[in-house]
Design a protein around this motif. Structure first.
Motif, PDB file in Angstrom:
ATOM      1  N   GLU A 176       0.893  -1.042   0.035  1.00  0.00           N
ATOM      2  CA  GLU A 176      -0.202   0.137  -0.003  1.00  0.00           C
ATOM      3  C   GLU A 176       0.828   1.121  -0.077  1.00  0.00           C
ATOM      4  O   GLU A 176       2.056   1.265   0.490  1.00  0.00           O
ATOM      5  N   ARG A 208       0.543  -6.550  -4.665  1.00  0.00           N
ATOM      6  CA  ARG A 208      -0.272  -7.568  -4.060  1.00  0.00           C
ATOM      7  C   ARG A 208      -0.159  -8.835  -4.965  1.00  0.00           C
ATOM      8  O   ARG A 208      -0.589  -8.988  -6.196  1.00  0.00           O
ATOM      9  N   GLU A 210      -1.921 -11.400  -5.644  1.00  0.00           N
ATOM     10  CA  GLU A 210      -3.474 -11.734  -5.551  1.00  0.00           C
ATOM     11  C   GLU A 210      -3.408 -13.300  -6.541  1.00  0.00           C
ATOM     12  O   GLU A 210      -2.677 -13.148  -7.539  1.00  0.00           O
ATOM     13  N   PHE A 218      -9.700  -4.649 -12.512  1.00  0.00           N
ATOM     14  CA  PHE A 218     -10.314  -4.450 -11.101  1.00  0.00           C
ATOM     15  C   PHE A 218      -9.358  -5.161 -10.104  1.00  0.00           C
ATOM     16  O   PHE A 218      -9.003  -4.481  -8.952  1.00  0.00           O
ATOM     17  N   THR A 220      -5.245  -6.734  -9.728  1.00  0.00           N
ATOM     18  CA  THR A 220      -4.279  -6.849 -10.431  1.00  0.00           C
ATOM     19  C   THR A 220      -3.147  -6.936  -9.383  1.00  0.00           C
ATOM     20  O   THR A 220      -3.235  -6.482  -8.369  1.00  0.00           O
ATOM     21  N   GLU A 227      -3.986   7.489  -2.217  1.00  0.00           N
ATOM     22  CA  GLU A 227      -4.253   7.295  -0.747  1.00  0.00           C
ATOM     23  C   GLU A 227      -4.015   8.624   0.216  1.00  0.00           C
ATOM     24  O   GLU A 227      -3.302   9.211  -0.272  1.00  0.00           O
ATOM     25  N   GLU A 295     -16.036  -3.381  -3.915  1.00  0.00           N
ATOM     26  CA  GLU A 295     -15.385  -2.338  -3.370  1.00  0.00           C
ATOM     27  C   GLU A 295     -14.708  -1.480  -4.466  1.00  0.00           C
ATOM     28  O   GLU A 295     -13.826  -1.970  -4.971  1.00  0.00           O
ATOM     29  N   LEU A 296     -14.938  -0.142  -4.327  1.00  0.00           N
ATOM     30  CA  LEU A 296     -14.296   0.572  -5.379  1.00  0.00           C
ATOM     31  C   LEU A 296     -13.416   1.597  -4.302  1.00  0.00           C
ATOM     32  O   LEU A 296     -12.070   1.631  -4.646  1.00  0.00           O
ATOM     33  N   GLU A 335      -8.640   7.703   6.700  1.00  0.00           N
ATOM     34  CA  GLU A 335      -7.619   7.317   5.320  1.00  0.00           C
ATOM     35  C   GLU A 335      -8.827   6.833   4.150  1.00  0.00           C
ATOM     36  O   GLU A 335      -9.574   5.938   4.310  1.00  0.00           O
ATOM     37  N   GLY A 339      -8.057   2.600  -5.525  1.00  0.00           N
ATOM     38  CA  GLY A 339      -7.568   2.007  -6.611  1.00  0.00           C
ATOM     39  C   GLY A 339      -7.790   2.822  -7.894  1.00  0.00           C
ATOM     40  O   GLY A 339      -8.894   2.778  -8.230  1.00  0.00           O
TER      41      GLY A 339
HETATM   42  N1  GAP Z   1      -3.932   1.658   3.092  1.00  0.00           N
HETATM   43  C1  GAP Z   1      -5.225   0.868   2.973  1.00  0.00           C
HETATM   44  C2  GAP Z   1      -5.689   0.083   2.083  1.00  0.00           C
HETATM   45  O1  GAP Z   1      -4.683  -0.199   1.028  1.00  0.00           O
HETATM   46  P1  GAP Z   1      -7.241  -1.493   0.701  1.00  0.00           P
HETATM   47  O2  GAP Z   1      -8.655  -1.822   0.909  1.00  0.00           O
HETATM   48  O3  GAP Z   1      -6.334  -2.721   0.865  1.00  0.00           O
HETATM   49  O4  GAP Z   1      -6.780  -0.460   1.584  1.00  0.00           O
HETATM   50  C3  GAP Z   1      -7.590   0.497  -1.010  1.00  0.00           C
HETATM   51  O5  GAP Z   1      -6.835  -1.052  -0.514  1.00  0.00           O
HETATM   52  C4  GAP Z   1      -7.825   0.447  -2.587  1.00  0.00           C
HETATM   53  O6  GAP Z   1      -6.803  -0.096  -3.246  1.00  0.00           O
HETATM   54  C5  GAP Z   1      -9.221  -0.648  -2.534  1.00  0.00           C
HETATM   55  O7  GAP Z   1     -10.108  -0.002  -2.205  1.00  0.00           O
HETATM   56  C6  GAP Z   1      -9.310  -0.657  -4.047  1.00  0.00           C
HETATM   57  O8  GAP Z   1      -9.893   0.287  -4.832  1.00  0.00           O
HETATM   58  C7  GAP Z   1      -7.581  -0.743  -4.345  1.00  0.00           C
HETATM   59  N2  GAP Z   1      -7.173  -2.077  -4.629  1.00  0.00           N
HETATM   60  C8  GAP Z   1      -6.718  -3.045  -3.553  1.00  0.00           C
HETATM   61  N3  GAP Z   1      -5.967  -4.078  -4.098  1.00  0.00           N
HETATM   62  C9  GAP Z   1      -6.080  -3.796  -5.411  1.00  0.00           C
HETATM   63  C10 GAP Z   1      -5.731  -4.952  -6.534  1.00  0.00           C
HETATM   64  N4  GAP Z   1      -5.242  -6.136  -6.443  1.00  0.00           N
HETATM   65  N5  GAP Z   1      -6.118  -4.388  -7.631  1.00  0.00           N
HETATM   66  C11 GAP Z   1      -6.475  -3.053  -8.038  1.00  0.00           C
HETATM   67  N6  GAP Z   1      -6.973  -2.379  -6.841  1.00  0.00           N
HETATM   68  C12 GAP Z   1      -6.862  -2.630  -5.728  1.00  0.00           C
END
Ligand code: GAP
Length: 466
Positions: A176, A208, A210, A218, A220, A227, A295-296, A335, A339
């Motif tokens: 993050e 990450r 994933e 959406f 990746t 942030e 989640e957006l 916070e 994404g």
């Molecule tokens: N600092 C807090 C944090 O990172 P999170 O809910 O894990 O919180 C924030 O991530 C935002 O990042 C999510 O709401 C999403 O929009 C985006 N996000 C998280 N993982 C993602 C991924 N693998 N690919 C694209 N966007 C991602």
């Protein structure tokens, strides 16, 4: 846009590829899982979204400053934040193929369309309970095999740096952008004139590991985040009021800045079990993507957890001294974290319009986010006087706005192409233009055409973007 006219994910992916918004990464080698590149149009749209985010949340606010920290930080940062210990998802493995799946996504997929599980929150289940659920309901892998017991799988990517050897060379790609804000908190305090309450925002790549695939941009492995850590003194600022103010600002950005219709947006509060232990309140803006409500953008009240953790592990004071009372305290934070790829996908899905009456696909993007604000054409490409005049217009306008030149094919084909890439207006120079210094301007959404003077074009575009 009514729901029955909404695009499928396949339609959006096809348009993105056909017109150069998004390409699968390393496609010539068969691609790379959950990885995408933004093409000529996608990179423009992405940049517009990021510029608008930066403008709205940083430039237009006296209480916000920006930051651009590194992707690789001192690894102790991630021990302090809890990512090394517990930044993980519950995974199950197909016992025959050894393929990994996220246990919560497996259960969610199985529940889809089952009325009795409509309000079931999978995140409320512990890892062990997810395993029991999968067993009890005899859920199988997509290949039809049984799953292993779920195990936690850490999402941080590891790499190593060359200047040091052994364990010390291990670093992580940030999971993050937020932690770079906390580790720079003291430097920002010492170098700028900020006073509580204030926020630090940053845009940048996060990573990450994933395992869930098939959700396009959406979800990746590598993605951009926007942030903000908004710091405040809980004795002076009511966190609930601040939280609600951020909720309004986030929704306002989505609807009024990006131009997305409200009907496919909702707020969802995290349940007590689902919320991280350090968070006092978490809400997400969900968008109704073609694969369901997802989640957006998250909003969390993280208390003083992160600054306290970074302070403990670094041994450096990250306290704030009130300039009036000299009171020392550790600020709390709210916070908003989003994404950019998810904003991008939502913007495209929401703009996708199947105009059956005119047999065309239109991206009804708000002119503010559209990759190009106008297209300029000479009516015929083999008439130098038309081409010359159209080029003059292109050169003048492109100094102020991104505009696109097109002289290929006939005018009807050019219109269809511009509709599909979301260009709000097309400007055509014809023979009349040589006589009366006017052009035809055609509107993307209504297909209506009007004549306007060349000298009025700049004002026309400025009004359209306002
Ligand atoms: N600092 C807090 C944090 O990172 P999170 O809910 O894990 O919180 C924030 O991530 C935002 O990042 C999510 O709401 C999403 O929009 C985006 N996000 C998280 N993982 C993602 C991924 N693998 N690919 C694209 N966007 C991602």
């Amino acid at each position: 846009m009514s729901n029955n006219n909404r695009p499928t994910l396949e339609e959006v992916v096809a348009l993105c590829k056909r017109r150069g918004f998004v390409f699968p990464t390393s496609e010539i080698y068969g691609g790379l899982t959950s990885s995408y590149d933004y093409g000529p149009l996608g990179s423009e749209l992405l940049r517009n979204i990021k510029d608008l985010w930066w403008k709205e949340f940083i430039n237009l606010r006296p209480d916000m400053v920006g930051l651009d920290s590194q992707i690789m930080l001192n690894p102790e940062t991630w021990v302090a934040s809890g990512h090394v210990g517990s930044f993980s998802d519950p995974m199950v493995v197909d016992v025959k193929t050894n393929k990994r799946y996220r246990a919560d996504h497996v259960i969610e997929g199985w529940m889809e369309g089952k009325e009795e599980f409509k309000d079931f929150v999978v995140e409320d289940l512990s890892t062990q309970e997810m395993g029991q659920f999968i067993k009890e309901h005899k859920i199988l892998s997509p290949e039809g095999h049984e799953f292993s017991e779920p195990k936690e799988f850490n999402l941080l990517f590891e790499t190593s740096i060359g200047a040091v050897t052994g364990e010390k060379s291990k670093v992580y790609l940030r999971g993050e952008t937020a932690q770079g804000i906390f580790t720079n908190f003291k430097q920002v305090l010492n170098s700028s004139r900020v006073q509580l309450p204030f926020g630090i925002g940053q845009l940048g790549k996060s990573f990450r590991n994933e395992v869930t695939t098939g959700q396009f941009v959406f979800r990746t492995l590598e993605f951009e985040q926007g942030e903000i850590e908004y710091f405040f003194d809980p004795e002076k600022t009511d966190w609930k009021e601040l939280f609600e103010e951020w909720q309004r600002k986030m929704m306002d950005f989505v609807i009024n800045t990006l131009g997305v219709s409200g009907e496919n947006l909702r707020w969802r509060q995290h349940t007590d079990k689902e919320r991280s232990f350090y968070s006092k309140e978490t809400y997400d803006i969900d968008y109704h993507f073609p694969f369901g409500w997802k989640e957006l953008w998250g909003l969390a009240y993280r208390t003083d957890y992160d600054l306290t953790q970074q302070m403990k592990h670094s041994g450096e004071s990250l306290e704030y001294t009130d300039p009036h009372t000299q009171k020392r305290m550790i600020p709390h934070v709210i916070e908003p974290a989003v994404g950019i790829g998810r904003l991008f996908l939502m913007t495209l899905v929401d703009a996708y319009w199947k105009d059956e009456e005119n047999n065309r696909i239109v991206l009804k993007l708000h002119p503010r986010v559209a990759p190009y604000k106008a297209a300029v054409f000479p009516l015929l490409k083999n008439k130098p006087e038309l081409v010359g005049k159209a080029k003059d217009i292109f050169n003048d306008l492109s100094r102020k706005y991104p505009v696109i030149w097109d002289e290929r094919g006939n005018i009807g084909k050019r219109y269809l192409y511009q509709d599909e890439i979301g260009t709000p207006v097309c400007i055509t120079v014809d023979f009349e233009s040589l006589e009366d210094e006017s052009v035809t301007i055609r509107n993307r959404d209504t297909t209506k055409q009007e004549r306007i003077k060349i000298t009025q074009l700049e004002e026309y575009l400025a009004n359209m973007l306002d």
